[in-house]
Design a protein around this motif. Structure first.
Motif, PDB file in Angstrom:
ATOM      1  N   SER A 130       0.823  -1.215   0.000  1.00 35.48           N
ATOM      2  CA  SER A 130       0.000   0.000   0.000  1.00 35.48           C
ATOM      3  C   SER A 130       0.851   1.256   0.000  1.00 35.48           C
ATOM      4  O   SER A 130       0.372   2.335  -0.371  1.00 35.48           O
ATOM      5  CB  SER A 130      -0.926   0.000   1.216  1.00 35.48           C
ATOM      6  OG  SER A 130      -0.179   0.134   2.414  1.00 35.48           O
ATOM      7  N   CYS A 131       2.113   1.148   0.421  1.00 34.10           N
ATOM      8  CA  CYS A 131       3.002   2.310   0.421  1.00 34.10           C
ATOM      9  C   CYS A 131       3.514   2.644  -0.973  1.00 34.10           C
ATOM     10  O   CYS A 131       4.090   3.719  -1.179  1.00 34.10           O
ATOM     11  CB  CYS A 131       4.195   2.066   1.352  1.00 34.10           C
ATOM     12  SG  CYS A 131       3.739   1.905   3.094  1.00 34.10           S
ATOM     13  N   LEU A 132       3.344   1.724  -1.913  1.00 37.47           N
ATOM     14  CA  LEU A 132       3.855   1.944  -3.265  1.00 37.47           C
ATOM     15  C   LEU A 132       2.808   2.704  -4.065  1.00 37.47           C
ATOM     16  O   LEU A 132       1.813   2.130  -4.500  1.00 37.47           O
ATOM     17  CB  LEU A 132       4.175   0.609  -3.939  1.00 37.47           C
ATOM     18  CG  LEU A 132       5.188  -0.279  -3.211  1.00 37.47           C
ATOM     19  CD1 LEU A 132       5.391  -1.567  -3.980  1.00 37.47           C
ATOM     20  CD2 LEU A 132       6.503   0.443  -3.034  1.00 37.47           C
ATOM     21  N   GLN A 133       3.021   3.975  -4.265  1.00 35.89           N
ATOM     22  CA  GLN A 133       2.077   4.802  -5.001  1.00 35.89           C
ATOM     23  C   GLN A 133       2.777   5.455  -6.181  1.00 35.89           C
ATOM     24  O   GLN A 133       3.834   6.067  -6.039  1.00 35.89           O
ATOM     25  CB  GLN A 133       1.474   5.868  -4.082  1.00 35.89           C
ATOM     26  CG  GLN A 133       0.653   5.277  -2.943  1.00 35.89           C
ATOM     27  CD  GLN A 133      -0.148   6.329  -2.203  1.00 35.89           C
ATOM     28  OE1 GLN A 133      -0.468   7.375  -2.749  1.00 35.89           O
ATOM     29  NE2 GLN A 133      -0.477   6.047  -0.951  1.00 35.89           N
TER      30      GLN A 133
ATOM     31  N   HIS B 199      10.961  -1.608 -10.032  1.00 41.17           N
ATOM     32  CA  HIS B 199      12.291  -2.225 -10.072  1.00 41.17           C
ATOM     33  C   HIS B 199      13.365  -1.371  -9.421  1.00 41.17           C
ATOM     34  O   HIS B 199      14.246  -1.901  -8.736  1.00 41.17           O
ATOM     35  CB  HIS B 199      12.705  -2.488 -11.523  1.00 41.17           C
ATOM     36  CG  HIS B 199      11.911  -3.556 -12.192  1.00 41.17           C
ATOM     37  ND1 HIS B 199      12.118  -3.922 -13.500  1.00 41.17           N
ATOM     38  CD2 HIS B 199      10.905  -4.342 -11.751  1.00 41.17           C
ATOM     39  CE1 HIS B 199      11.283  -4.887 -13.829  1.00 41.17           C
ATOM     40  NE2 HIS B 199      10.522  -5.151 -12.785  1.00 41.17           N
ATOM     41  N   GLU B 200      13.306  -0.055  -9.630  1.00 44.86           N
ATOM     42  CA  GLU B 200      14.474   0.765  -9.319  1.00 44.86           C
ATOM     43  C   GLU B 200      14.216   1.936  -8.381  1.00 44.86           C
ATOM     44  O   GLU B 200      15.152   2.454  -7.787  1.00 44.86           O
ATOM     45  CB  GLU B 200      15.076   1.317 -10.624  1.00 44.86           C
ATOM     46  CG  GLU B 200      15.388   0.238 -11.652  1.00 44.86           C
ATOM     47  CD  GLU B 200      15.690   0.822 -13.015  1.00 44.86           C
ATOM     48  OE1 GLU B 200      16.373   1.848 -13.088  1.00 44.86           O
ATOM     49  OE2 GLU B 200      15.233   0.245 -14.028  1.00 44.86           O
ATOM     50  N   GLU B 201      12.968   2.365  -8.252  1.00 43.16           N
ATOM     51  CA  GLU B 201      12.726   3.607  -7.537  1.00 43.16           C
ATOM     52  C   GLU B 201      11.977   3.439  -6.224  1.00 43.16           C
ATOM     53  O   GLU B 201      12.087   4.284  -5.341  1.00 43.16           O
ATOM     54  CB  GLU B 201      11.941   4.576  -8.445  1.00 43.16           C
ATOM     55  CG  GLU B 201      12.646   4.886  -9.752  1.00 43.16           C
ATOM     56  CD  GLU B 201      11.733   5.599 -10.735  1.00 43.16           C
ATOM     57  OE1 GLU B 201      10.726   6.177 -10.294  1.00 43.16           O
ATOM     58  OE2 GLU B 201      12.026   5.582 -11.945  1.00 43.16           O
ATOM     59  N   SER B 202      11.193   2.387  -6.083  1.00 50.31           N
ATOM     60  CA  SER B 202      10.371   2.236  -4.888  1.00 50.31           C
ATOM     61  C   SER B 202      11.218   1.744  -3.718  1.00 50.31           C
ATOM     62  O   SER B 202      12.279   1.154  -3.894  1.00 50.31           O
ATOM     63  CB  SER B 202       9.231   1.249  -5.149  1.00 50.31           C
ATOM     64  OG  SER B 202       9.735  -0.052  -5.354  1.00 50.31           O
ATOM     65  N   ARG B 203      10.715   2.004  -2.527  1.00 51.98           N
ATOM     66  CA  ARG B 203      11.404   1.545  -1.320  1.00 51.98           C
ATOM     67  C   ARG B 203      11.439   0.026  -1.250  1.00 51.98           C
ATOM     68  O   ARG B 203      12.408  -0.569  -0.790  1.00 51.98           O
ATOM     69  CB  ARG B 203      10.670   2.108  -0.086  1.00 51.98           C
ATOM     70  CG  ARG B 203      11.275   1.708   1.241  1.00 51.98           C
ATOM     71  CD  ARG B 203      10.601   2.498   2.349  1.00 51.98           C
ATOM     72  NE  ARG B 203       9.170   2.226   2.407  1.00 51.98           N
ATOM     73  CZ  ARG B 203       8.617   1.359   3.247  1.00 51.98           C
ATOM     74  NH1 ARG B 203       9.372   0.681   4.085  1.00 51.98           N
ATOM     75  NH2 ARG B 203       7.320   1.162   3.255  1.00 51.98           N
ATOM     76  N   LEU B 204      10.382  -0.609  -1.723  1.00 56.40           N
ATOM     77  CA  LEU B 204      10.281  -2.067  -1.737  1.00 56.40           C
ATOM     78  C   LEU B 204      10.458  -2.538  -3.168  1.00 56.40           C
ATOM     79  O   LEU B 204       9.574  -2.391  -3.996  1.00 56.40           O
ATOM     80  CB  LEU B 204       8.909  -2.497  -1.205  1.00 56.40           C
ATOM     81  CG  LEU B 204       8.621  -3.992  -1.120  1.00 56.40           C
ATOM     82  CD1 LEU B 204       9.511  -4.644  -0.080  1.00 56.40           C
ATOM     83  CD2 LEU B 204       7.152  -4.230  -0.796  1.00 56.40           C
TER      84      LEU B 204
END
Length: 756
Positions: free
Chosen positions: A460-463, A526-531
């Motif tokens: 849910s943190c991935l926006q 792949h490259e930018e999200s925290r997870l």
């Protein structure tokens, strides 16, 4: 003897580094933005007389050798793909070294290069490594790069000191950039700038200059100063609130004048980039302002998704070089203003700040009152989550089963809008009128409820604008439900392959925009999200379209819920026949290049309007990819384009997409590009490497082996398998080994929606 060779900004096909072995007397070598590929020859670095080397903004790879000529003090290699360690030979006293926008190995502030900005020595490391986090890439020499708080505006007085300006009855402070280090000035308000290049033939090293004149009736204080850059100038803001912003760029030509002297012969042209996207090519201040020493403001929109805003000015060697003076050319900027379009920021006004704080407090009180009433009436599912979750801090909204049943009319079959490998999808409406999509996950998930909540909380943190938004979840008894935003235009597969049902016809600009949107979403995962997430099942049914036909990737992260272990070898392959990369299907080897392969298949489908699984042009070609490889080899790509588009197709863009697709589906994972590189290729910012077509003449190509096995199995078992009204897709939710055939795949209707 050739001592000075300057070539820049050439258009044309990619080319290798020119043969210059015999030009040992070179003092200045400029081959800037010439679409040069390959490595920089080692002998170039050893030319004894060479003082300046500028090969910036090409596509060069390889490393910089440890042996470098001692006279070489000006080195500009920005905008390439160079890698490896930074050699000590570059870190001598007195020099201007630009290593920005590359892939060097940087270990942080203890790197020797970080200790080298002293005296007359300048080392530019901005975005010099792709192995670091976003903040560490722009500030590789800063310890503990974190964002203790986020900003939401930026006002810069370029080339000057702090300046207070009255705008719309408000007093705005434009921060000056004239203090601190000339090239990498950092402000306490999380912004800075970096400049590269050198004013050639000038006696001193200068990667930028401060310009100022006496204010007049035509030129206010804001336009009486400016920063001038000989090559590339970047202003950046980090720790910026995500959202949409209005960017105002202030210009005035204060070097060239309208008088009758040679000053009037001056001409300045440069390019403007925002968020690495070209927004204005060959911008000319005088033309736009209607003369010299007249202010002009240009307005742009920008979207911030990772807390980072970048504005770049690039001088493409156009305009005047020596008139009026040798050091007057390059890009020129007077001021920058960045203001959010959303209303959560105060723009520095204390009264507005107080108003927002009061409004926020009141809003929180109202929300808690409503939640209290819902809790008291038993409509909130928190108390029903169970003893397993006592003390667990939920990172997402917990819906009650009663709420979900009411929203979906008790999971009425009439509200069922999809079926996927993870469960059924229902359309629903909450009591406040919000339309939602509810995925009813299958009970075979191996993870417990606590682990499920943790995973959903992280997802849910991935926006991102190109990811389906998660609203919350519900856990009661054996029910595992996930709630998402509802997509008005169903899936990309529904629109592409069932246009008669959807009654939507995607034109070429929309298709091209969808390709870029999917690529951006995957690059984020792949490259930018925290997870960091590998999707594992990119396909047209997992790309949903909102009311504006913008693409949003669904089903990301759910494969993690069924994992048995956390290694790069997956014993349980999640994917779809025809989209799965061969190394993953055959050996369970999982990397982000698996998604790259699947993305290549999807964009082929977007171009052709045909399904990779269900389209067989002839007995000679087993699938769409097989056919596309053959057409690329025979130079007949036009045959691949959806005939429904007619002549309304940008042929250059279509060819670019097909070339990228075939590069993505290379049988060798290491030869596939990263998703961030794909975004640049699609946007035309990066050349597409030449690929050797792997057509159907390679009868043992592992990319097509699974498809051939699958079609053979389907033909052999046609008497047993029943076909649904629509075409079908096959999901792989069974364990694989190197000998697995297609016969164990489950058959599921393709005319469905899959969320997240």
């Amino acid at each position: 003897m050739l001592v000075d060779l300057r070539i820049s900004d050439l258009k044309g096909p990619a080319q290798e580094f020119p043969l210059l072995r015999s030009t040992t007397g070179l003092v200045t070598l400029i081959l800037r933005n010439c679409n040069i590929t390959g490595e920089i020859p080692a002998y170039i670095w050893r030319f004894r007389e060479l003082q300046m080397l500028d090969v910036s903004f090409n596509r060069l790879v390889g490393t910089i050798p440890n042996r470098i000529a001692r006279k070489l003090k000006l080195v500009f290699v920005a905008g390439n793909m160079l890698s490896g360690n930074i050699p000590d030979a570059l870190l001598r006293d007195g020099g201007n070294i630009d290593l920005s926008y590359n892939n060097f190995t940087l270990q942080g502030p203890d790197e020797p290069a970080c200790q080298s900005n002293t005296g007359n020595r300048i080392i530019n490391l901005y975005k010099g490594s792709s192995t670091l986090s976003t903040l560490q890439r722009i500030l590789p020499c800063t310890r503990d790069v974190v964002c203790p708080k986020y900003k939401c505006s930026l006002h810069v007085n370029c080339g000057g000191n702090d300046l207070t300006v009255r705008e719309s009855k408000r007093r705005i402070i434009y921060e000056g950039d004239s203090g601190g280090d000339f090239s990498r000035y950092l402000s306490g308000n999380y912004w800075g700038f970096t400049s590269t290049g050198d004013f050639i033939d000038e006696p001193t090293y200068q990667d930028s200059r401060l310009i100022n004149i006496t204010p007049t009736t035509n030129i206010s204080d804001l336009y009486s100063t400016a920063r001038l850059s000989p090559l590339s100038l970047v202003y950046f803001h980090y720790c910026l609130e995500n959202g949409s912003y209005n960017v105002s760029l202030h210009f005035a030509e204060i070097l060239f004048t309208n008088d009758s002297t040679y000053n009037r012969l001056g001409k300045r042209m440069f390019d403007i980039y925002i968020q690495e996207k070209l927004v204005w090519k060959d911008f000319n201040i005088e033309d736009e302002a209607g003369g010299a020493r007249k202010p002009v403001v240009e307005y742009f929109n920008a979207t911030v998704t990772d807390g980072m805003l970048e504005i770049r000015f690039y001088w493409a060697s156009k305009g005047t070089i020596r008139i009026p003076n040798r050091g007057d050319y390059g890009s020129l900027i007077s001021a920058i203003s960045v203001i959010p379009t959303f209303k959560v920021c105060s723009h520095g006004n204390k009264k507005n700040t107080t108003a927002y704080i009061v409004a926020a407090v009141l809003t929180v009180c109202v929300i808690f009152s409503i939640l209290g009433i819902l809790w008291w009436k038993g409509l909130m599912g928190r108390k029903r989550v169970g003893k397993d979750f006592e003390g667990l801090e939920l990172q997402t909204v917990a819906f009650s089963l009663k709420q979900i049943r009411a929203a979906t009319n008790n999971f009425d079959a009439a509200n069922k809008i999809g079926e996927g490998g993870f469960g059924s999808v229902y359309k629903g409406q909450l009591s406040d009128g919000t339309i939602i999509a509810v995925k009813q996950l299958s009970s075979r998930s191996r993870q417990g409820n606590r682990e499920f909540l943790n995973e959903i909380g992280m997802i849910s943190c991935l926006q991102h604008p190109n990811l389906v938004k998660l609203y919350g979840c519900c856990i009661e008894g054996d029910q595992l439900l996930v709630v998402y935003e509802y997509m008005e235009n169903n899936s990309l597969a529904h629109v592409l392959f069932d246009s008669n049902v959807s009654q939507l016809m995607l034109d070429w600009p929309t298709r091209f925009r969808i390709c870029i949107g999917i690529a951006r979403g995957l690059a984020f995962l792949h490259e930018e999200s925290r997870l960091r997430i590998v999707h594992r099942d990119i396909k047209a049914t997992n790309v949903l379209l909102d009311k504006d036909l913008s693409p949003k990737i669904s089903d990301f992260g759910l494969a993690r819920l069924n994992e048995d272990e956390k290694t790069h070898i997956s014993t349980k392959v999640a994917g779809t026949i025809g989209y799965i990369a061969p190394e993953y299907a055959l050996w369970g080897y999982l990397t982000d290049k698996v998604d790259v392969y699947s993305f290549g298949i999807v964009i082929l489908e977007i171009v052709s309007g045909k399904s990779n699984n269900n389209y067989m042009p002839s007995h000679s070609f087993i699938c769409l990819l097989d056919w596309a490889s053959h057409l690329q080899e025979s130079k007949n790509i036009d045959e691949l384009v959806d005939e429904r588009l007619g002549s309304q197709v940008n042929r250059e863009e279509a060819e670019r997409v097909v070339k990228i697709a075939l590069l993505c589906t290379n049988a060798t994972p290491s030869l596939r590009p990263t998703m961030s590189e794909i975004v640049q290729m699609l946007e035309g910012k990066m050349e597409i490497p030449e690929v050797t077509p792997e057509g159907s003449k390679y009868t043992n190509d592992v990319r097509f082996k699974a498809m051939k096995d699958f079609h053979q199995q389907r033909q052999n078992q046609s008497s047993v398998w029943t076909q649904s009204q629509n075409s079908t897709i096959i999901r792989t939710d069974v364990a694989y080994s190197s000998s697995t055939s297609a016969s164990g795949f489950n058959e599921i209707s393709r005319n469905t929606i899959s969320y997240l």
